[in-house]
Scaffold this active site. Structure first.
Site, short mmCIF file in Angstrom:
data_model
loop_
_atom_site.label_atom_id
_atom_site.label_comp_id
_atom_site.label_asym_id
_atom_site.label_seq_id
_atom_site.Cartn_x
_atom_site.Cartn_y
_atom_site.Cartn_z
N GLU A 283 -18.49 -0.86 22.34
CA GLU A 283 -17.60 -1.91 21.86
C GLU A 283 -17.73 -3.14 22.76
O GLU A 283 -18.03 -3.03 23.95
CB GLU A 283 -16.15 -1.40 21.87
N LYS B 38 -13.44 -3.60 12.98
CA LYS B 38 -12.49 -2.61 13.50
C LYS B 38 -11.17 -2.70 12.75
O LYS B 38 -10.56 -3.77 12.63
CB LYS B 38 -12.27 -2.87 14.99
N CYS C 203 -13.70 2.51 18.77
CA CYS C 203 -12.71 2.75 19.82
C CYS C 203 -11.35 3.27 19.31
O CYS C 203 -11.23 4.44 18.99
CB CYS C 203 -12.53 1.48 20.65
#
Length: 295
Positions: free
Chosen positions: A49, A121, A162
């Protein structure tokens, strides 16, 4: 497509970084490790990330961010994938989409340098950790709304980033959409990593009978944040088959579609699952859509 891209096995590499506040320096570090991964046989290479920039100061962040079309890191990594003839999964880049908002966007880049898939994300890291650390990702970033699948040769990958790791319904949707490999490029904090990193990654693998690949940021960063590292490759039975430490480097492994089939045959939870309703009146469950990138 080469014969290697139709094989049931795939040599993969995770690049562990310690990104700082200078995108150019981060690109140099990333490129060197991607080259190392390719030299060691990595056909698919994943970075963590925020590969391009770790910056907590919002004003400084937006001074350095660029839109996708103008981002020097993305341009360079597309060219690098083409030069090295690899699938390069850029775990995410921070990119500007307006004067006030950015996106945390992953890219799957093919051996021809073209972008196979993009993923923004979905889940924003808005937490107070109780040790003085507080994060409000949503203050700077716009969340994504779509789950994304992408093909890497014979393997179908599900893309996540994540904090998504804590939302198992996303991984089940990807697995039901055909994913055999689930990806979680990350920048986990050290406290949450010590507590939950291994168990959550192993759980996502076990629940879905899928490989989980998670390249991580690791160590004390220039902006003062400390990330956990320990990039992991977990097999479909939940076994850790490769792991990094705290420092930048390359983690290599071989993944095999036969292992996915074997795990799903032993515990067929994907086919045993049933839809159900919430009994309490007034409760509404939202479902994420799953889209497939072109082959």
């Amino acid at each position: 497509m080469t014969s290697a891209d139709t094989s049931d096995t795939l040599r993969i590499a995770l690049v562990q970084l310690r990104s700082g506040r200078d995108p150019a320096a981060n690109l140099d570090a990333t490129s060197a490790l991607v080259r190392e991964a390719a030299r060691d046989g990595g056909r698919y290479v994943q970075t963590p990330e925020v590969t391009n920039l770790m910056e907590l100061d919002r004003e400084v962040l937006f001074e350095k961010l660029r839109e996708e079309a103008d981002d020097a890191t993305l341009k360079a990594l597309r060219q690098l994938a083409k030069e090295l003839d690899i699938f390069l999964h850029v775990g995410s880049l921070a990119l500007k989409v307006s004067d006030k908002k950015a996106v945390n966007r992953a890219f799957m880049i093919g051996p021809d340098g073209e972008i196979i898939a993009r993923y923004d994300k979905i889940h924003m890291f808005d937490v107070d950790l109780g040790n003085g650390e507080s994060y409000r990702e949503s203050s700077a970033y716009r969340p994504g709304e779509r789950a994304i699948l992408a093909n890497v040769g014979a393997f179908r990958f599900g893309l996540t980033i994540c904090y998504d790791l804590r939302f198992p319904s996303l991984y089940r949707a990807l697995a039901e959409g055909g994913a055999k490999v689930l990806t979680v490029p990350s920048a986990f904090t050290r406290p949450t990593g010590e507590a939950h990193w291994h168990v959550l990654l192993r759980a996502r693998a076990i629940e879905n009978g899928a490989y989980v690949l998670a390249a991580a940021q690791g160590g004390k960063h220039e902006n003062g944040r400390e990330t956990f590292g320990h990039s992991l490759v977990v097999d479909p039975w939940g076994r850790v088959i490769a792991e990094g430490g705290a420092d930048p480097g390359v983690i290599l492994a071989e993944i095999d579609l036969k292992e996915v089939a074997a795990a799903r045959a032993r515990i067929p939870s994907l086919s045993n699952g049933r839809r159900f309703e919430i009994a309490e009146p007034g409760q509404t469950i939202g479902h994420l859509s799953v889209v497939r990138a072109s082959s």
